[in-house]
Design a protein around this motif. Structure first.
Motif, mmCIF file in Angstrom:
data_model
loop_
_atom_site.group_PDB
_atom_site.id
_atom_site.type_symbol
_atom_site.label_atom_id
_atom_site.label_comp_id
_atom_site.label_asym_id
_atom_site.label_seq_id
_atom_site.Cartn_x
_atom_site.Cartn_y
_atom_site.Cartn_z
ATOM 1 N N GLU A 86 14.032 49.881 74.968
ATOM 2 C CA GLU A 86 14.087 50.058 76.423
ATOM 3 C C GLU A 86 14.484 48.769 77.132
ATOM 4 O O GLU A 86 15.262 48.783 78.086
ATOM 5 C CB GLU A 86 12.734 50.546 76.962
ATOM 6 C CG GLU A 86 12.388 51.988 76.634
ATOM 7 C CD GLU A 86 11.733 52.149 75.273
ATOM 8 O OE1 GLU A 86 11.316 53.259 74.939
ATOM 9 O OE2 GLU A 86 11.634 51.142 74.542
ATOM 10 N N ARG A 87 13.969 47.634 76.648
ATOM 11 C CA ARG A 87 14.297 46.355 77.298
ATOM 12 C C ARG A 87 15.767 46.005 77.130
ATOM 13 O O ARG A 87 16.394 45.459 78.042
ATOM 14 C CB ARG A 87 13.408 45.247 76.721
ATOM 15 C CG ARG A 87 11.956 45.343 77.173
ATOM 16 C CD ARG A 87 11.156 44.143 76.724
ATOM 17 N NE ARG A 87 10.852 44.170 75.306
ATOM 18 C CZ ARG A 87 10.818 43.096 74.521
ATOM 19 N NH1 ARG A 87 11.116 41.908 75.012
ATOM 20 N NH2 ARG A 87 10.507 43.195 73.255
ATOM 21 N N LEU A 118 17.862 48.264 79.455
ATOM 22 C CA LEU A 118 17.810 47.824 80.853
ATOM 23 C C LEU A 118 18.747 46.660 81.132
ATOM 24 O O LEU A 118 19.202 46.480 82.261
ATOM 25 C CB LEU A 118 16.371 47.433 81.225
ATOM 26 C CG LEU A 118 15.410 48.593 81.502
ATOM 27 C CD1 LEU A 118 13.986 48.084 81.655
ATOM 28 C CD2 LEU A 118 15.836 49.348 82.761
ATOM 29 N N GLU A 175 6.837 53.233 82.052
ATOM 30 C CA GLU A 175 7.440 52.581 83.209
ATOM 31 C C GLU A 175 8.866 52.130 82.899
ATOM 32 O O GLU A 175 9.776 52.287 83.728
ATOM 33 C CB GLU A 175 6.593 51.373 83.625
ATOM 34 C CG GLU A 175 7.154 50.569 84.805
ATOM 35 C CD GLU A 175 7.287 51.385 86.072
ATOM 36 O OE1 GLU A 175 8.165 51.038 86.900
ATOM 37 O OE2 GLU A 175 6.526 52.363 86.241
ATOM 38 N N LEU A 176 9.078 51.577 81.700
ATOM 39 C CA LEU A 176 10.422 51.150 81.328
ATOM 40 C C LEU A 176 11.375 52.338 81.249
ATOM 41 O O LEU A 176 12.546 52.242 81.646
ATOM 42 C CB LEU A 176 10.385 50.412 79.986
ATOM 43 C CG LEU A 176 9.749 49.018 80.004
ATOM 44 C CD1 LEU A 176 9.642 48.465 78.593
ATOM 45 C CD2 LEU A 176 10.555 48.067 80.880
ATOM 46 N N LYS A 177 10.892 53.472 80.751
ATOM 47 C CA LYS A 177 11.746 54.656 80.668
ATOM 48 C C LYS A 177 12.098 55.170 82.062
ATOM 49 O O LYS A 177 13.216 55.640 82.294
ATOM 50 C CB LYS A 177 11.039 55.748 79.857
ATOM 51 C CG LYS A 177 10.991 55.460 78.368
ATOM 52 C CD LYS A 177 10.215 56.512 77.602
ATOM 53 C CE LYS A 177 10.185 56.170 76.107
ATOM 54 N NZ LYS A 177 9.384 57.120 75.317
ATOM 55 N N ARG A 178 11.156 55.061 83.000
ATOM 56 C CA ARG A 178 11.459 55.457 84.388
ATOM 57 C C ARG A 178 12.538 54.540 84.972
ATOM 58 O O ARG A 178 13.442 54.997 85.674
ATOM 59 C CB ARG A 178 10.191 55.398 85.240
ATOM 60 C CG ARG A 178 9.270 56.594 85.044
ATOM 61 C CD ARG A 178 8.250 56.681 86.158
ATOM 62 N NE ARG A 178 7.311 55.583 86.143
ATOM 63 C CZ ARG A 178 6.178 55.586 85.456
ATOM 64 N NH1 ARG A 178 5.840 56.635 84.720
ATOM 65 N NH2 ARG A 178 5.361 54.542 85.485
ATOM 66 N N LEU A 179 12.445 53.241 84.661
ATOM 67 C CA LEU A 179 13.461 52.313 85.153
ATOM 68 C C LEU A 179 14.837 52.625 84.575
ATOM 69 O O LEU A 179 15.852 52.528 85.257
ATOM 70 C CB LEU A 179 13.054 50.869 84.802
ATOM 71 C CG LEU A 179 11.832 50.298 85.532
ATOM 72 C CD1 LEU A 179 11.468 48.931 84.969
ATOM 73 C CD2 LEU A 179 12.097 50.194 87.034
ATOM 74 N N ASN A 194 15.894 55.596 83.623
ATOM 75 C CA ASN A 194 16.384 56.811 84.272
ATOM 76 C C ASN A 194 16.901 56.558 85.683
ATOM 77 O O ASN A 194 17.745 57.288 86.185
ATOM 78 C CB ASN A 194 15.269 57.875 84.324
ATOM 79 C CG ASN A 194 14.905 58.384 82.941
ATOM 80 O OD1 ASN A 194 15.726 58.386 82.036
ATOM 81 N ND2 ASN A 194 13.655 58.804 82.762
ATOM 82 N N ASP A 195 16.372 55.485 86.296
ATOM 83 C CA ASP A 195 16.790 55.150 87.666
ATOM 84 C C ASP A 195 18.048 54.308 87.706
ATOM 85 O O ASP A 195 18.569 54.003 88.797
ATOM 86 C CB ASP A 195 15.651 54.410 88.397
ATOM 87 C CG ASP A 195 14.452 55.316 88.654
ATOM 88 O OD1 ASP A 195 14.636 56.543 88.619
ATOM 89 O OD2 ASP A 195 13.348 54.777 88.862
ATOM 90 N N LYS A 196 18.519 53.836 86.521
ATOM 91 C CA LYS A 196 19.706 52.961 86.497
ATOM 92 C C LYS A 196 20.931 53.686 87.062
ATOM 93 O O LYS A 196 21.132 54.853 86.818
ATOM 94 C CB LYS A 196 19.998 52.497 85.060
ATOM 95 C CG LYS A 196 19.088 51.420 84.573
ATOM 96 C CD LYS A 196 19.468 50.947 83.192
ATOM 97 C CE LYS A 196 20.815 50.230 83.192
ATOM 98 N NZ LYS A 196 21.201 49.701 81.873
#
Length: 332
Positions: free
Chosen positions: A149-150, A153, A324-328, A330-332
Protein backbone atom coordinates in the motif's frame (compact mmCIF):
# COMPACT_ATOMS: atom_id res chain seq x y z
CA UNK A 1 48.86 -38.31 8.04
CA UNK A 2 47.80 -34.98 6.51
CA UNK A 3 47.88 -32.03 8.90
CA UNK A 4 44.83 -29.75 8.78
CA UNK A 5 46.99 -26.65 8.55
CA UNK A 6 48.71 -28.03 5.45
CA UNK A 7 45.55 -27.73 3.31
CA UNK A 8 45.43 -24.77 0.96
CA UNK A 9 42.79 -22.35 2.27
CA UNK A 10 41.42 -21.50 -1.18
CA UNK A 11 41.09 -25.19 -1.99
CA UNK A 12 39.31 -25.85 1.32
CA UNK A 13 36.94 -22.90 0.84
CA UNK A 14 36.07 -24.08 -2.68
CA UNK A 15 35.19 -27.56 -1.41
CA UNK A 16 33.16 -26.19 1.51
CA UNK A 17 31.25 -23.83 -0.78
CA UNK A 18 30.48 -26.63 -3.22
CA UNK A 19 29.03 -28.83 -0.47
CA UNK A 20 27.06 -25.97 1.14
CA UNK A 21 25.60 -24.98 -2.24
CA UNK A 22 24.66 -28.56 -3.06
CA UNK A 23 22.88 -28.98 0.28
CA UNK A 24 21.01 -25.75 -0.33
CA UNK A 25 19.92 -26.99 -3.77
CA UNK A 26 18.71 -30.25 -2.21
CA UNK A 27 16.59 -28.32 0.30
CA UNK A 28 15.21 -26.08 -2.45
CA UNK A 29 14.40 -29.09 -4.61
CA UNK A 30 12.62 -30.82 -1.73
CA UNK A 31 10.61 -27.66 -0.99
CA UNK A 32 9.64 -27.22 -4.64
CA UNK A 33 8.62 -30.87 -4.96
CA UNK A 34 6.55 -30.70 -1.78
CA UNK A 35 4.73 -27.54 -2.85
CA UNK A 36 4.03 -28.96 -6.31
CA UNK A 37 2.74 -32.19 -4.71
CA UNK A 38 0.38 -30.23 -2.45
CA UNK A 39 -0.86 -28.30 -5.49
CA UNK A 40 -1.60 -31.56 -7.31
CA UNK A 41 -3.32 -33.06 -4.25
CA UNK A 42 -5.49 -29.95 -4.14
CA UNK A 43 -6.27 -30.38 -7.85
CA UNK A 44 -7.34 -34.00 -7.39
CA UNK A 45 -9.58 -33.06 -4.45
CA UNK A 46 -11.28 -30.30 -6.45
CA UNK A 47 -11.76 -32.55 -9.48
CA UNK A 48 -13.21 -35.31 -7.31
CA UNK A 49 -15.61 -32.84 -5.69
CA UNK A 50 -16.70 -31.46 -9.07
CA UNK A 51 -17.53 -34.77 -10.74
CA UNK A 52 -21.15 -34.26 -9.85
CA UNK A 53 -23.52 -32.36 -7.61
CA UNK A 54 -23.71 -35.19 -5.12
CA UNK A 55 -19.93 -35.33 -4.65
CA UNK A 56 -19.68 -31.55 -4.38
CA UNK A 57 -22.37 -31.67 -1.74
CA UNK A 58 -20.30 -34.12 0.31
CA UNK A 59 -16.97 -32.35 -0.24
CA UNK A 60 -16.20 -32.19 3.49
CA UNK A 61 -16.70 -35.96 3.78
CA UNK A 62 -14.33 -36.58 0.86
CA UNK A 63 -11.56 -34.63 2.61
CA UNK A 64 -12.25 -36.34 5.94
CA UNK A 65 -12.10 -39.81 4.42
CA UNK A 66 -8.99 -38.97 2.39
CA UNK A 67 -7.29 -37.66 5.53
CA UNK A 68 -7.84 -40.98 7.31
CA UNK A 69 -6.34 -43.01 4.48
CA UNK A 70 -3.34 -40.73 3.95
CA UNK A 71 -2.60 -40.55 7.67
CA UNK A 72 -2.59 -44.36 7.90
CA UNK A 73 -0.29 -44.56 4.89
CA UNK A 74 2.09 -41.63 5.52
CA UNK A 75 1.57 -40.47 9.11
CA UNK A 76 1.38 -36.79 10.06
CA UNK A 77 0.89 -33.98 7.59
CA UNK A 78 -2.44 -34.92 6.04
CA UNK A 79 -5.01 -33.72 8.55
CA UNK A 80 -8.32 -32.40 7.26
CA UNK A 81 -7.02 -28.86 7.91
CA UNK A 82 -3.92 -29.47 5.80
CA UNK A 83 -5.94 -31.03 2.98
CA UNK A 84 -8.30 -28.05 2.97
CA UNK A 85 -5.26 -25.81 2.67
CA UNK A 86 -4.03 -27.82 -0.32
CA UNK A 87 -7.47 -27.47 -1.89
CA UNK A 88 -7.40 -23.71 -1.31
CA UNK A 89 -3.86 -23.56 -2.68
CA UNK A 90 -4.96 -25.11 -5.94
CA UNK A 91 -8.03 -22.87 -6.23
CA UNK A 92 -5.90 -19.78 -5.57
CA UNK A 93 -3.01 -20.56 -7.89
CA UNK A 94 -4.58 -22.66 -10.65
CA UNK A 95 -5.27 -19.48 -12.67
CA UNK A 96 -1.54 -19.11 -13.25
CA UNK A 97 0.77 -16.26 -12.19
CA UNK A 98 4.35 -15.26 -12.86
CA UNK A 99 6.47 -16.74 -10.07
CA UNK A 100 3.89 -19.20 -8.79
CA UNK A 101 3.99 -21.16 -12.06
CA UNK A 102 7.32 -22.53 -10.86
CA UNK A 103 6.58 -22.58 -7.12
CA UNK A 104 9.88 -21.19 -5.92
CA UNK A 105 8.76 -20.31 -2.38
CA UNK A 106 8.25 -22.52 0.65
CA UNK A 107 4.88 -23.99 1.62
CA UNK A 108 4.85 -21.68 4.67
CA UNK A 109 5.15 -18.66 2.35
CA UNK A 110 2.23 -19.84 0.26
CA UNK A 111 0.08 -20.50 3.32
CA UNK A 112 0.42 -16.82 4.19
CA UNK A 113 0.06 -15.53 0.63
CA UNK A 114 -3.18 -17.47 0.17
CA UNK A 115 -4.80 -15.31 2.83
CA UNK A 116 -4.41 -12.17 0.69
CA UNK A 117 -7.64 -11.43 -1.17
CA UNK A 118 -6.16 -8.90 -3.60
CA UNK A 119 -4.46 -10.88 -6.44
CA UNK A 120 -2.21 -7.92 -7.32
CA UNK A 121 -1.05 -7.53 -3.74
CA UNK A 122 -0.49 -11.29 -3.42
CA UNK A 123 1.53 -11.39 -6.63
CA UNK A 124 3.64 -8.42 -5.52
CA UNK A 125 4.63 -10.09 -2.24
CA UNK A 126 5.28 -13.37 -4.05
CA UNK A 127 7.66 -11.71 -6.51
CA UNK A 128 9.42 -9.70 -3.80
CA UNK A 129 9.78 -12.74 -1.52
CA UNK A 130 11.55 -14.63 -4.29
CA UNK A 131 13.65 -11.73 -5.60
CA UNK A 132 14.84 -10.70 -2.14
CA UNK A 133 15.00 -14.17 -0.58
CA UNK A 134 12.67 -13.07 2.23
CA UNK A 135 12.22 -15.48 5.08
CA UNK A 136 8.65 -16.05 6.27
CA UNK A 137 9.35 -13.65 9.13
CA UNK A 138 10.53 -10.94 6.72
CA UNK A 139 7.50 -11.47 4.49
CA UNK A 140 5.16 -11.10 7.47
CA UNK A 141 6.92 -7.93 8.56
CA UNK A 142 6.64 -6.36 5.11
CA UNK A 143 2.97 -7.29 4.91
CA UNK A 144 2.23 -6.04 8.43
CA UNK A 145 3.94 -2.75 7.62
CA UNK A 146 1.72 -2.43 4.50
CA UNK A 147 4.65 -2.23 2.09
CA UNK A 148 2.44 -2.75 -0.96
CA UNK A 149 0.00 0.00 0.00
CA UNK A 150 2.82 2.43 0.82
CA UNK A 151 4.49 1.84 -2.54
CA UNK A 152 1.18 2.18 -4.38
CA UNK A 153 0.58 5.55 -2.71
CA UNK A 154 3.96 6.83 -3.90
CA UNK A 155 3.35 5.87 -7.55
CA UNK A 156 1.31 7.10 -10.46
CA UNK A 157 -1.56 4.89 -11.60
CA UNK A 158 0.30 3.60 -14.65
CA UNK A 159 3.16 2.41 -12.42
CA UNK A 160 0.93 0.44 -10.02
CA UNK A 161 0.21 -2.27 -12.62
CA UNK A 162 3.94 -2.76 -13.16
CA UNK A 163 4.40 -3.05 -9.39
CA UNK A 164 2.11 -6.08 -9.22
CA UNK A 165 3.54 -7.70 -12.35
CA UNK A 166 7.28 -7.14 -11.83
CA UNK A 167 7.69 -6.22 -8.16
CA UNK A 168 9.62 -3.17 -7.03
CA UNK A 169 11.91 -2.06 -9.87
CA UNK A 170 14.64 0.40 -8.83
CA UNK A 171 15.54 2.68 -11.74
CA UNK A 172 15.51 6.14 -10.18
CA UNK A 173 15.69 7.68 -6.71
CA UNK A 174 11.90 7.95 -6.33
CA UNK A 175 11.58 4.17 -6.78
CA UNK A 176 13.27 3.54 -3.41
CA UNK A 177 11.14 5.99 -1.44
CA UNK A 178 8.33 5.24 0.98
CA UNK A 179 6.01 7.62 2.77
CA UNK A 180 5.74 6.84 5.57
CA UNK A 181 8.74 4.78 6.63
CA UNK A 182 7.67 2.35 9.35
CA UNK A 183 10.08 1.92 12.25
CA UNK A 184 7.99 -0.24 14.57
CA UNK A 185 11.00 -2.48 15.21
CA UNK A 186 12.55 0.27 17.35
CA UNK A 187 10.01 -0.34 20.10
CA UNK A 188 9.32 3.39 20.55
CA UNK A 189 5.70 4.30 21.39
CA UNK A 190 4.22 6.77 18.90
CA UNK A 191 3.85 9.58 21.42
CA UNK A 192 7.00 8.94 23.46
CA UNK A 193 9.65 11.64 23.87
CA UNK A 194 13.14 10.98 22.57
CA UNK A 195 15.96 12.94 21.03
CA UNK A 196 17.31 12.69 17.49
CA UNK A 197 20.46 11.13 18.93
CA UNK A 198 18.40 8.45 20.67
CA UNK A 199 16.45 7.77 17.46
CA UNK A 200 19.72 7.43 15.55
CA UNK A 201 21.17 5.06 18.15
CA UNK A 202 18.05 2.87 18.01
CA UNK A 203 18.33 2.68 14.22
CA UNK A 204 21.98 1.63 14.46
CA UNK A 205 21.11 -1.03 17.04
CA UNK A 206 18.43 -2.36 14.68
CA UNK A 207 20.40 -1.77 11.49
CA UNK A 208 19.42 -5.07 9.89
CA UNK A 209 15.74 -4.20 10.34
CA UNK A 210 16.30 -0.67 9.07
CA UNK A 211 18.02 -1.95 5.92
CA UNK A 212 15.02 -4.19 5.27
CA UNK A 213 12.72 -1.19 5.59
CA UNK A 214 14.91 0.97 3.33
CA UNK A 215 14.62 -1.66 0.62
CA UNK A 216 16.73 -3.03 -2.21
CA UNK A 217 20.39 -2.32 -2.75
CA UNK A 218 21.25 -0.41 0.43
CA UNK A 219 24.62 -0.76 2.17
CA UNK A 220 25.51 1.08 5.37
CA UNK A 221 28.48 3.45 5.21
CA UNK A 222 28.49 5.24 8.56
CA UNK A 223 26.83 7.44 11.17
CA UNK A 224 27.68 11.04 12.02
CA UNK A 225 29.93 11.13 8.97
CA UNK A 226 31.98 14.33 9.14
CA UNK A 227 33.12 16.58 6.33
CA UNK A 228 34.86 19.93 6.52
CA UNK A 229 35.28 23.07 4.43
CA UNK A 230 36.29 26.62 5.34
CA UNK A 231 37.31 25.34 8.78
CA UNK A 232 33.70 24.40 9.53
CA UNK A 233 32.68 20.86 10.40
CA UNK A 234 29.41 19.21 9.39
CA UNK A 235 28.00 15.76 10.15
CA UNK A 236 25.50 13.67 8.24
CA UNK A 237 23.35 11.55 10.55
CA UNK A 238 23.41 8.38 8.42
CA UNK A 239 25.17 7.63 5.14
CA UNK A 240 24.24 4.70 2.90
CA UNK A 241 25.14 3.62 -0.61
CA UNK A 242 22.61 2.13 -2.99
CA UNK A 243 24.25 -0.35 -5.34
CA UNK A 244 21.32 -0.42 -7.76
CA UNK A 245 21.27 3.35 -8.17
CA UNK A 246 25.04 3.65 -7.80
CA UNK A 247 24.69 6.69 -5.60
CA UNK A 248 25.20 7.81 -2.02
CA UNK A 249 22.07 8.21 0.08
CA UNK A 250 22.25 10.69 2.96
CA UNK A 251 19.63 10.51 5.70
CA UNK A 252 18.94 13.27 8.20
CA UNK A 253 16.67 12.58 11.19
CA UNK A 254 14.17 15.13 12.52
CA UNK A 255 11.90 14.32 15.44
CA UNK A 256 9.62 17.29 14.79
CA UNK A 257 8.09 19.02 11.78
CA UNK A 258 10.34 19.66 8.81
CA UNK A 259 11.50 23.24 8.14
CA UNK A 260 12.92 24.98 5.08
CA UNK A 261 16.25 25.18 6.97
CA UNK A 262 16.29 21.36 7.12
CA UNK A 263 15.81 21.19 3.36
CA UNK A 264 18.53 23.79 2.78
CA UNK A 265 20.94 21.90 5.02
CA UNK A 266 20.31 18.66 3.13
CA UNK A 267 20.84 20.47 -0.17
CA UNK A 268 24.26 21.55 1.09
CA UNK A 269 25.12 17.99 2.16
CA UNK A 270 24.11 16.63 -1.24
CA UNK A 271 26.06 19.31 -3.11
CA UNK A 272 29.20 18.53 -1.11
CA UNK A 273 28.96 14.79 -1.81
CA UNK A 274 28.32 15.40 -5.51
CA UNK A 275 31.34 17.69 -5.85
CA UNK A 276 33.90 16.10 -3.53
CA UNK A 277 32.93 12.52 -2.62
CA UNK A 278 31.18 10.67 -5.42
CA UNK A 279 33.23 9.22 -8.25
CA UNK A 280 32.81 10.30 -11.84
CA UNK A 281 30.93 7.14 -12.88
CA UNK A 282 28.51 7.33 -9.91
CA UNK A 283 25.11 9.00 -10.06
CA UNK A 284 24.01 12.08 -8.16
CA UNK A 285 23.68 11.88 -4.39
CA UNK A 286 20.23 11.40 -2.85
CA UNK A 287 19.16 13.16 0.33
CA UNK A 288 16.27 11.94 2.48
CA UNK A 289 14.96 13.81 5.50
CA UNK A 290 13.04 11.49 7.83
CA UNK A 291 10.73 13.64 9.92
CA UNK A 292 7.90 13.13 12.35
CA UNK A 293 5.71 15.66 10.57
CA UNK A 294 5.88 16.80 6.96
CA UNK A 295 4.44 19.91 5.38
CA UNK A 296 3.95 18.96 1.74
CA UNK A 297 3.38 22.55 0.64
CA UNK A 298 6.58 23.74 2.32
CA UNK A 299 8.57 20.95 0.68
CA UNK A 300 7.07 21.64 -2.74
CA UNK A 301 7.77 25.39 -2.57
CA UNK A 302 11.29 25.03 -1.15
CA UNK A 303 12.58 22.42 -3.59
CA UNK A 304 12.98 23.03 -7.34
CA UNK A 305 10.24 21.76 -9.66
CA UNK A 306 12.54 19.27 -11.35
CA UNK A 307 13.91 17.97 -8.05
CA UNK A 308 15.27 14.43 -8.26
CA UNK A 309 17.69 14.45 -5.33
CA UNK A 310 16.12 15.84 -2.13
CA UNK A 311 13.15 14.10 -0.53
CA UNK A 312 11.21 14.34 2.70
CA UNK A 313 9.28 11.42 4.16
CA UNK A 314 7.45 10.90 7.39
CA UNK A 315 8.34 8.10 9.75
CA UNK A 316 6.17 6.40 12.32
CA UNK A 317 7.04 4.03 15.11
CA UNK A 318 3.87 1.93 15.03
CA UNK A 319 2.46 -0.25 12.28
CA UNK A 320 0.11 1.68 9.97
CA UNK A 321 -3.57 0.95 9.58
CA UNK A 322 -3.91 -1.05 6.36
CA UNK A 323 -7.57 -0.03 6.17
CA UNK A 324 -6.67 3.67 6.22
CA UNK A 325 -3.97 3.18 3.58
CA UNK A 326 -6.41 1.30 1.36
CA UNK A 327 -8.90 4.17 1.68
CA UNK A 328 -6.16 6.59 0.62
CA UNK A 329 -5.38 4.38 -2.40
CA UNK A 330 -9.04 4.37 -3.42
CA UNK A 331 -9.12 8.15 -3.15
CA UNK A 332 -6.11 8.61 -5.48
Amino acid sequence: MIQLDSINNNFLNDVLKLIHDSKLKVVQTVNTTMVYTYFEVGRLIVEEEQKGNERAKYGKKIISELSKHLTLEFGKGYSTTNLKQMRSFYLTYSKGQTVSDEFKLSWSHYLMLMRLDNPKERQFYEIESFNNNWSLRELRRQFDSALYERLVLSREKEEVKRLSEEGQIIEKAQDTLKDPYVLEFLGLPEESKYSETELEQKLIEKLEHFLLELGKGYAFIGRQVRFTFDDKHFRVDLVFYNRLLQSFVLIDLKIGEITHQDLGQMQMYVNYYDRYVKLEHENKTIGIILCKKKNDTLVEITLPENNEQIFASKYQTVLPSKEELKRLINDK
